[in-house]
Design a protein around this motif. Structure first.
Motif, PDB file in Angstrom:
ATOM      1  N   VAL A   1       0.858  -1.192   0.000  1.00  0.00           N
ATOM      2  CA  VAL A   1       0.000   0.000   0.000  1.00  0.00           C
ATOM      3  C   VAL A   1       0.890   1.237   0.000  1.00  0.00           C
ATOM      4  CG1 VAL A   1      -1.855   1.230   1.178  1.00  0.00           C
ATOM      5  CG2 VAL A   1      -1.784  -1.265   1.242  1.00  0.00           C
ATOM      6  N   THR A   2       1.221   1.702  -1.187  1.00  0.00           N
ATOM      7  CA  THR A   2       2.037   2.916  -1.313  1.00  0.00           C
ATOM      8  C   THR A   2       1.177   4.149  -1.534  1.00  0.00           C
ATOM      9  OG1 THR A   2       2.316   2.455  -3.673  1.00  0.00           O
ATOM     10  CG2 THR A   2       4.024   1.642  -2.186  1.00  0.00           C
ATOM     11  N   ASP A   3       0.007   3.962  -2.172  1.00  0.00           N
ATOM     12  CA  ASP A   3      -0.968   5.053  -2.285  1.00  0.00           C
ATOM     13  C   ASP A   3      -1.786   5.012  -0.997  1.00  0.00           C
ATOM     14  OD1 ASP A   3      -2.544   7.092  -3.112  1.00  0.00           O
ATOM     15  OD2 ASP A   3      -3.689   5.930  -4.579  1.00  0.00           O
ATOM     16  N   PRO A   4      -1.587   5.971  -0.090  1.00  0.00           N
ATOM     17  CA  PRO A   4      -2.074   5.791   1.282  1.00  0.00           C
ATOM     18  C   PRO A   4      -3.590   5.738   1.394  1.00  0.00           C
ATOM     19  CG  PRO A   4      -1.347   8.053   0.938  1.00  0.00           C
ATOM     20  CD  PRO A   4      -0.950   7.287  -0.290  1.00  0.00           C
ATOM     21  N   ASN A   5      -4.041   5.005   2.401  1.00  0.00           N
ATOM     22  CA  ASN A   5      -5.445   5.011   2.810  1.00  0.00           C
ATOM     23  C   ASN A   5      -5.646   6.113   3.839  1.00  0.00           C
ATOM     24  OD1 ASN A   5      -6.204   2.755   1.237  1.00  0.00           O
ATOM     25  ND2 ASN A   5      -5.443   1.343   2.806  1.00  0.00           N
ATOM     26  N   ILE A   6      -6.722   6.870   3.690  1.00  0.00           N
ATOM     27  CA  ILE A   6      -7.024   7.968   4.609  1.00  0.00           C
ATOM     28  C   ILE A   6      -8.305   7.623   5.358  1.00  0.00           C
ATOM     29  CG2 ILE A   6      -7.330  10.451   4.867  1.00  0.00           C
ATOM     30  CD1 ILE A   6      -4.677   9.703   3.621  1.00  0.00           C
ATOM     31  N   TYR A   7      -8.213   7.591   6.687  1.00  0.00           N
ATOM     32  CA  TYR A   7      -9.362   7.239   7.511  1.00  0.00           C
ATOM     33  C   TYR A   7      -9.659   8.350   8.508  1.00  0.00           C
ATOM     34  CZ  TYR A   7      -7.800   2.508   6.098  1.00  0.00           C
ATOM     35  OH  TYR A   7      -7.400   1.411   5.405  1.00  0.00           O
ATOM     36  N   GLU A   8     -10.944   8.475   8.866  1.00  0.00           N
ATOM     37  CA  GLU A   8     -11.359   9.291  10.009  1.00  0.00           C
ATOM     38  C   GLU A   8     -11.672   8.319  11.147  1.00  0.00           C
ATOM     39  OE1 GLU A   8     -14.669  11.642   8.842  1.00  0.00           O
ATOM     40  OE2 GLU A   8     -13.506  12.989   7.554  1.00  0.00           O
ATOM     41  N   ILE A   9     -10.937   8.420  12.250  1.00  0.00           N
ATOM     42  CA  ILE A   9     -11.057   7.425  13.310  1.00  0.00           C
ATOM     43  C   ILE A   9     -11.606   8.047  14.590  1.00  0.00           C
ATOM     44  CG2 ILE A   9      -9.099   6.140  12.364  1.00  0.00           C
ATOM     45  CD1 ILE A   9      -7.422   7.174  14.731  1.00  0.00           C
ATOM     46  N   ASP A  10     -12.267   7.202  15.391  1.00  0.00           N
ATOM     47  CA  ASP A  10     -12.659   7.547  16.754  1.00  0.00           C
ATOM     48  C   ASP A  10     -11.702   6.806  17.672  1.00  0.00           C
ATOM     49  OD1 ASP A  10     -14.849   9.124  16.005  1.00  0.00           O
ATOM     50  OD2 ASP A  10     -16.130   7.363  15.805  1.00  0.00           O
ATOM     51  N   THR A  11     -10.833   7.527  18.359  1.00  0.00           N
ATOM     52  CA  THR A  11      -9.801   6.894  19.167  1.00  0.00           C
ATOM     53  C   THR A  11     -10.399   6.356  20.462  1.00  0.00           C
ATOM     54  OG1 THR A  11      -9.183   8.901  20.370  1.00  0.00           O
ATOM     55  CG2 THR A  11      -8.155   8.540  18.222  1.00  0.00           C
ATOM     56  N   PHE A  12      -9.607   5.536  21.138  1.00  0.00           N
ATOM     57  CA  PHE A  12     -10.086   4.895  22.354  1.00  0.00           C
ATOM     58  C   PHE A  12     -10.094   5.844  23.546  1.00  0.00           C
ATOM     59  CE2 PHE A  12      -9.166   1.454  19.559  1.00  0.00           C
ATOM     60  CZ  PHE A  12     -10.045   0.445  19.914  1.00  0.00           C
ATOM     61  N   ASP A  13      -9.516   7.021  23.402  1.00  0.00           N
ATOM     62  CA  ASP A  13      -9.594   8.012  24.478  1.00  0.00           C
ATOM     63  C   ASP A  13     -10.580   9.128  24.139  1.00  0.00           C
ATOM     64  OD1 ASP A  13      -8.172   9.201  22.481  1.00  0.00           O
ATOM     65  OD2 ASP A  13      -6.449   9.791  23.697  1.00  0.00           O
ATOM     66  N   GLY A  14     -11.478   8.866  23.162  1.00  0.00           N
ATOM     67  CA  GLY A  14     -12.575   9.796  22.889  1.00  0.00           C
ATOM     68  C   GLY A  14     -12.266  10.898  21.899  1.00  0.00           C
ATOM     69  N   GLU A  15     -11.132  10.838  21.236  1.00  0.00           N
ATOM     70  CA  GLU A  15     -10.789  11.877  20.264  1.00  0.00           C
ATOM     71  C   GLU A  15     -11.210  11.433  18.857  1.00  0.00           C
ATOM     72  OE1 GLU A  15      -9.398  14.823  20.913  1.00  0.00           O
ATOM     73  OE2 GLU A  15      -9.284  14.439  23.063  1.00  0.00           O
ATOM     74  N   GLN A  16     -11.266  12.405  17.943  1.00  0.00           N
ATOM     75  CA  GLN A  16     -11.494  12.128  16.530  1.00  0.00           C
ATOM     76  C   GLN A  16     -10.280  12.617  15.756  1.00  0.00           C
ATOM     77  OE1 GLN A  16     -15.281  13.987  15.578  1.00  0.00           O
ATOM     78  NE2 GLN A  16     -16.322  12.016  15.799  1.00  0.00           N
ATOM     79  N   ARG A  17      -9.715  11.726  14.948  1.00  0.00           N
ATOM     80  CA  ARG A  17      -8.506  12.082  14.209  1.00  0.00           C
ATOM     81  C   ARG A  17      -8.627  11.595  12.762  1.00  0.00           C
ATOM     82  NH1 ARG A  17      -5.723  10.452  19.201  1.00  0.00           N
ATOM     83  NH2 ARG A  17      -4.748  12.266  20.154  1.00  0.00           N
ATOM     84  N   ILE A  18      -7.795  12.192  11.916  1.00  0.00           N
ATOM     85  CA  ILE A  18      -7.665  11.747  10.532  1.00  0.00           C
ATOM     86  C   ILE A  18      -6.266  11.171  10.390  1.00  0.00           C
ATOM     87  CG2 ILE A  18      -7.721  12.419   8.116  1.00  0.00           C
ATOM     88  CD1 ILE A  18      -9.531  14.736   8.887  1.00  0.00           C
ATOM     89  N   ILE A  19      -6.184   9.916   9.910  1.00  0.00           N
ATOM     90  CA  ILE A  19      -4.884   9.262   9.804  1.00  0.00           C
ATOM     91  C   ILE A  19      -4.617   8.830   8.371  1.00  0.00           C
ATOM     92  CG2 ILE A  19      -4.931   8.460  12.202  1.00  0.00           C
ATOM     93  CD1 ILE A  19      -5.632   5.673  11.135  1.00  0.00           C
ATOM     94  N   MET A  20      -3.329   8.684   8.064  1.00  0.00           N
ATOM     95  CA  MET A  20      -2.882   8.207   6.752  1.00  0.00           C
ATOM     96  C   MET A  20      -2.045   6.954   6.988  1.00  0.00           C
ATOM     97  SD  MET A  20      -0.487  10.242   3.995  1.00  0.00           S
ATOM     98  CE  MET A  20       0.816  10.514   5.194  1.00  0.00           C
ATOM     99  N   GLU A  21      -2.346   5.876   6.237  1.00  0.00           N
ATOM    100  CA  GLU A  21      -1.633   4.615   6.445  1.00  0.00           C
ATOM    101  C   GLU A  21      -0.968   4.150   5.149  1.00  0.00           C
ATOM    102  OE1 GLU A  21      -4.017   2.471  10.130  1.00  0.00           O
ATOM    103  OE2 GLU A  21      -4.179   1.620   8.109  1.00  0.00           O
ATOM    104  N   HIS A  22       0.314   3.723   5.278  1.00  0.00           N
ATOM    105  CA  HIS A  22       1.026   3.004   4.235  1.00  0.00           C
ATOM    106  C   HIS A  22       1.326   1.604   4.783  1.00  0.00           C
ATOM    107  CE1 HIS A  22       1.908   7.242   3.334  1.00  0.00           C
ATOM    108  NE2 HIS A  22       2.097   6.878   2.071  1.00  0.00           N
ATOM    109  N   GLY A  23       1.638   0.659   3.905  1.00  0.00           N
ATOM    110  CA  GLY A  23       1.958  -0.668   4.405  1.00  0.00           C
ATOM    111  C   GLY A  23       2.767  -1.475   3.423  1.00  0.00           C
ATOM    112  N   GLN A  24       3.572  -2.418   3.971  1.00  0.00           N
ATOM    113  CA  GLN A  24       4.379  -3.312   3.156  1.00  0.00           C
ATOM    114  C   GLN A  24       4.405  -4.681   3.819  1.00  0.00           C
ATOM    115  OE1 GLN A  24       5.823  -3.039   0.310  1.00  0.00           O
ATOM    116  NE2 GLN A  24       5.864  -0.848  -0.156  1.00  0.00           N
TER     117      GLN A  24
END
Length: 905
Positions: free
Chosen positions: A496-519
């Motif tokens: 996964v070089t073209d990143p996935n972009i997610y909107e997440i609800d964290t376990f401490d109650g926050e909302q964040r936008i993250i970008m993930e790559h993978g190999q």
């Protein structure tokens, strides 16, 4: 045996006769920690010492007569494969040149345990031929287990290196390390040098070179961070750099210093990441350090016998060279202190104590330590021996054997160091890293990943359990299914070089936008053994991008609708334009590109020459306190038309306060200018008319007044009561007519006959008005209070007229009670608010605006005399001064008149 070994053995036996030799042999067989067994020519075991019996798990009697390939031993090779009869150490020895060294075999002892042996052997030759074979066996089970652990460690290192490589590549980062003692930089990624603008790798790199690239404004802070890291061991900061090509970029830098035993920093390891445009650029990390080669263990280097009472330490040449002792002296025997002197000073006390403990207990001895050999090289060895004591418990002899484990130890230390470095880099990465096994179970995550997700929550055992991670796709808002996570894709073999972009609800109650790559991490056969995913928190970046896009949209809308040409120009006499909006075409008739490229000079070719000097002078007078301007001048369009424009804007200054550029809006005010010209001409004509009208009206009015006065003086006594009243009405009407003409004349001359503005002390103006009205004040019994009034910029005579009209109103409309009047001042922003408050008859709220119109009165002349122009005159004067005037009142509750005047610049 080699000639060298043979020579050493000869020296060991030359000084004894047969019986003594047998005694020494018996003692040696008992003392050595290795097992010794002998076989006859048929491969039948004939003798075994006590140590051999212990190692093989059988008594000497049961071992006697066993065949070399006895099934009870269940012999296997180093990989665990069963040995055939022709593969046993005995068979291997017969096929050799007379000796075998370190053949690794496994046997099964009666308890069912597997014991691993290192077997050395030699043929027993006599004058008649081969009489049998002699073998030494060493129990290396623990060493074998350590080797297996080390092999696993090497595998983990390779995996960690791959994890690190993938993580660094996904995170677009550059790494470097620096030997602070040699100033060498043995490992530095190519991306590191590219970040600093070097296409070809640099020959050298150091902290000083790094600081040369740091922006001058950030350099002091960076130096402070490095100095603090000398104490704390780590650094982390963001700074600007100037690349080799002159481009300015922003990086984030993290790393750590490593210290020697004295606390002195000897090595620096760091990571830099270009965060100027992280999303559009990818970096590649050069291959991590070369794979460690497995260290191999060396065989025994010699045996010794320490004759304790005589302090005579006898050993062979190989042992002697290991300890830097002359072989000849070692054969004769040297004091123990000569041997221990070669032990590394950090290990010497510990080894000496182990020897002392063995002497006191007449027991076993084993120690692992470092020693300086004859070539000055530091070697690792392991020594094993046994103390023999007499009947009284006094130590007599201390035989033993020494094994060189340098290569094995170096490999172990390298493994430990490599693991420590990789773990340090794994933890200091500024992006989250999560590693999973092939079955989807999450293996580990670094601290950054835990911080992003709000805790240590990476304990899922399969892909199905990823459903606990609550997220939506950032672009569509659709929920993310377990098999849609980057980790699931990578476990399926996808990079996964073209990143996935997610909107997440964290376990401490926050909302964040993250970008993930993978190999994926693959085995030799290509199957996926691990999956590595990097997680980057881009919440702030996305918010910034959205805000930037919104700003761009608003700016575009503003640029399209603003009534004029938006511009930015340099502060030079020809006003070179750096940017102009599309409105340039409508205003000047030229394309924006013509002005921005310099083909058309705004200052020299568009601005009229007659206005240039005045505009330049006005702009250059701006200061830090007053950086905005509004200046009007004329331009000539591409069609030759002359237009009036007004430039509104602000000055941009450097750190020294020097104006370097201007930015603002230029609007076409030609029509307004024409209206101003027409209005000025109209006002002049109106003033001339008012003056002429007042002059022409006052002449017959004076005649009427004069004749009325003559009638009153000559014939007043002849008028009856009605005639007298009629005459008074006529005189009063003439006087009121004169007052109205004078007031109207003042009203028409407010803008044209006023004095130039200058500093005015309002306290002094009010004092003069009170003096003028003192008689009326006394007659009415008025009580007047006034707070301190400000200094303003204006026409003192006109401001005096305002105060006089307002005070006269307050005195006149006070009702039946003595007037109470309060005068105050307050500042609101850029204006002073002056208020005159009375407790008189008041005004209906519906009439508070009407009273400021010309000739508008709320009372008859009989009730309250006046011209009906006084308040209209006040408004005209206040407006000339850039302010406004209003009244607040209710009938019967008094009235407050307030007006504003600009704060004096």
């Amino acid at each position: 045996m080699s000639e060298q070994a043979g020579g050493s053995a000869g020296a060991f036996w030359d000084d004894v006769d047969g019986s003594h030799a047998r005694h020494r042999l018996s003692a040696l067989l008992t003392a050595v920690t290795d097992g010794i067994v002998t076989f006859d020519t048929d491969g039948t075991l004939t003798t075994a010492n006590d140590r051999a019996a212990d190692i093989l798990g059988r008594s000497q009697e049961s071992l006697h007569g066993c065949a070399h390939d006895d099934d009870r031993f269940d012999l296997v090779n180093e990989t665990g494969t069963p040995l055939e009869s022709d593969e046993t150490p005995f068979s291997t020895l017969l096929e050799s040149d007379g000796s075998i060294t370190d053949q690794i075999v496994g046997i099964t002892i009666p308890t069912g345990e597997r014991v691993w042996l290192s077997v050395n052997g030699a043929l027993d030759r006599t004058d008649e031929g081969i009489a049998g074979a002699v073998f030494t066996v060493e129990d290396i089970t623990e060493r074998k287990e350590r080797t297996n652990d080390r092999t696993d460690g090497f595998h983990d290192i390779r995996e960690n290196e791959e994890h690190l490589r993938l993580a660094l590549e996904s995170g677009s980062m550059g790494t470097w390390e620096l030997d602070l003692q040699t100033e060498d930089s043995p490992v530095r990624s190519a991306e590191h040098d590219r970040i600093f603008g070097y296409d070809d790798p640099l020959e050298d790199w150091g902290i000083d070179r790094f600081l040369e690239h740091v922006h001058p404004d950030d350099r002091e802070l960076v130096e402070q961070r490095f100095e603090a890291a000398m104490e704390s061991g780590t650094w982390e900061f963001d700074c600007r750099i100037i690349r080799a090509d002159g481009e300015q970029r922003t990086i984030t830098a993290t790393g750590e210093f490593q210290f020697d035993a004295d606390g002195k920093p000897v090595r620096a390891v760091g990571i830099v990441q270009d965060i100027t445009d992280q999303r559009d650029r990818e970096r590649y990390l050069e291959e991590a350090k070369a794979q460690l080669e497995a260290a191999t263990e060396a065989g025994a280097v010699g045996t010794w016998e320490w004759q304790v009472p005589e302090n005579r330490f006898v050993t062979g040449a190989s042992f002697a060279r290991t300890f830097g002792v002359e072989p000849a002296a070692a054969r004769e025997g040297v004091p123990l202190e000569r041997i221990t002197a070669s032990i590394h000073e950090a290990d010497r006390e510990r080894v000496t104590q182990r020897i002392q403990d063995a002497l006191e207990t007449c027991g076993e001895y084993e120690a692992e330590y470092r020693v300086w050999d004859a070539d000055g090289e530091l070697r690792w060895v392991v020594a094993r021996g046994h103390v023999e004591c007499d009947e009284d418990g006094n130590p007599r002899r201390f035989p033993g054997a020494l094994t060189d484990i340098t290569e094995r130890k170096r490999a172990e230390l390298a493994v430990e160091k490599q693991s420590r470095e990789l773990e340090a880099l794994f933890q200091v990465l500024p992006v989250g890293v999560v590693v999973a096994n092939a079955d989807g179970s999450l293996r580990r995550a670094n601290e950054t990943a835990k911080e992003i997700w709000g805790g240590d929550v990476f304990n899922s055992d399969s892909v199905e359990e990823y459903e606990k991670f609550d997220a939506n796709w950032a672009d569509s808002g659709e929920p993310v299914e377990p098999n849609e996570w980057t980790m699931a894709q990578v476990l399926d073999g996808e990079s996964v070089t073209d990143p996935n972009i997610y909107e997440i609800d964290t376990f401490d109650g926050e909302q964040r936008i993250i970008m993930e790559h993978g190999q994926p991490v693959r085995t030799d056969d290509g199957s996926v053994s691990r999956a590595v995913v990097t997680v980057t928190d881009i919440t702030e970046r996305r918010q910034y991008e959205q805000a930037l896009e919104e700003n761009r949209r608003q700016l575009s809308t503003l640029m399209e609708n603003v009534p004029g040409m938006v511009y930015r120009c340099q502060n030079e006499s020809d006003w070179p334009m750096e940017f102009v909006s599309d409105a340039c075409r409508e205003l000047t008739g030229y394309d924006p590109e013509a002005l921005e490229s310099g083909k058309i000079s705004y200052g020299d070719e568009i601005m009229l020459e007659e206005d240039r000097a005045e505009v330049w002078s006005e702009i250059q007078q701006l200061s830090g306190e007053q950086d905005t301007f509004s200046v009007a001048y004329r331009i000539e369009t591409a069609d030759g038309d002359i237009r009036w424009v007004r430039s509104y804007g602000r000055a941009i200054t450097d750190d020294d306060g020097t104006i370097v550029s201007l930015e603002g809006i230029i609007s076409d005010i030609t029509d307004r200018k024409q209206l101003e010209t027409d209005l000025k001409a109209s006002n002049e004509r109106l003033e001339q008319f008012a003056y002429a009208a007042s002059h022409d009206l006052q002449e017959p009015l004076r005649m009427v007044t004069s004749y009325l006065q003559l009638l009153e003086s000559r014939y007043g006594d002849e008028f009856d009561e009605d005639g007298q009243e009629f005459l008074e009405f006529a005189v009063d009407g003439a006087n009121r007519m004169r007052a109205m003409i004078d007031a109207l004349l003042k009203y028409s001359r407010v803008d044209t006959r006023g004095d130039p503005f200058e500093p005015v002390d309002l306290d002094a103006v009010l004092a003069d008005v009170r003096d003028d009205l003192q008689m009326q004040i006394n007659e009415t019994g008025a009580a007047i209070t006034a707070s301190s009034l400000p200094d303003v910029h204006g026409d003192s005579n006109q401001l005096r007229q305002v105060f006089q009209n307002l005070l006269q109103n307050a005195l006149q409309y006070s009702g039946e009670e003595p007037p109470e009047i309060a005068i105050s001042a307050d500042r609101k922003g850029e204006y002073h608010v002056i208020s005159v408050c009375d407790r008189g008859v008041g005004i209906e709220t519906a009439h508070t605006e009407r009273i400021f119109e010309v000739f508008q009165r709320l009372h008859s002349h009989q009730e309250h005399p006046g011209t009906g122009i006084g308040l209209a005159l006040c408004r005209r004067i206040v407006e000339r001064h850039g302010g406004e005037i209003w009244a607040e009142s209710n009938a019967g509750d008094g009235t407050t008149f307030s007006f504003t005047l600009p704060v004096e610049p």
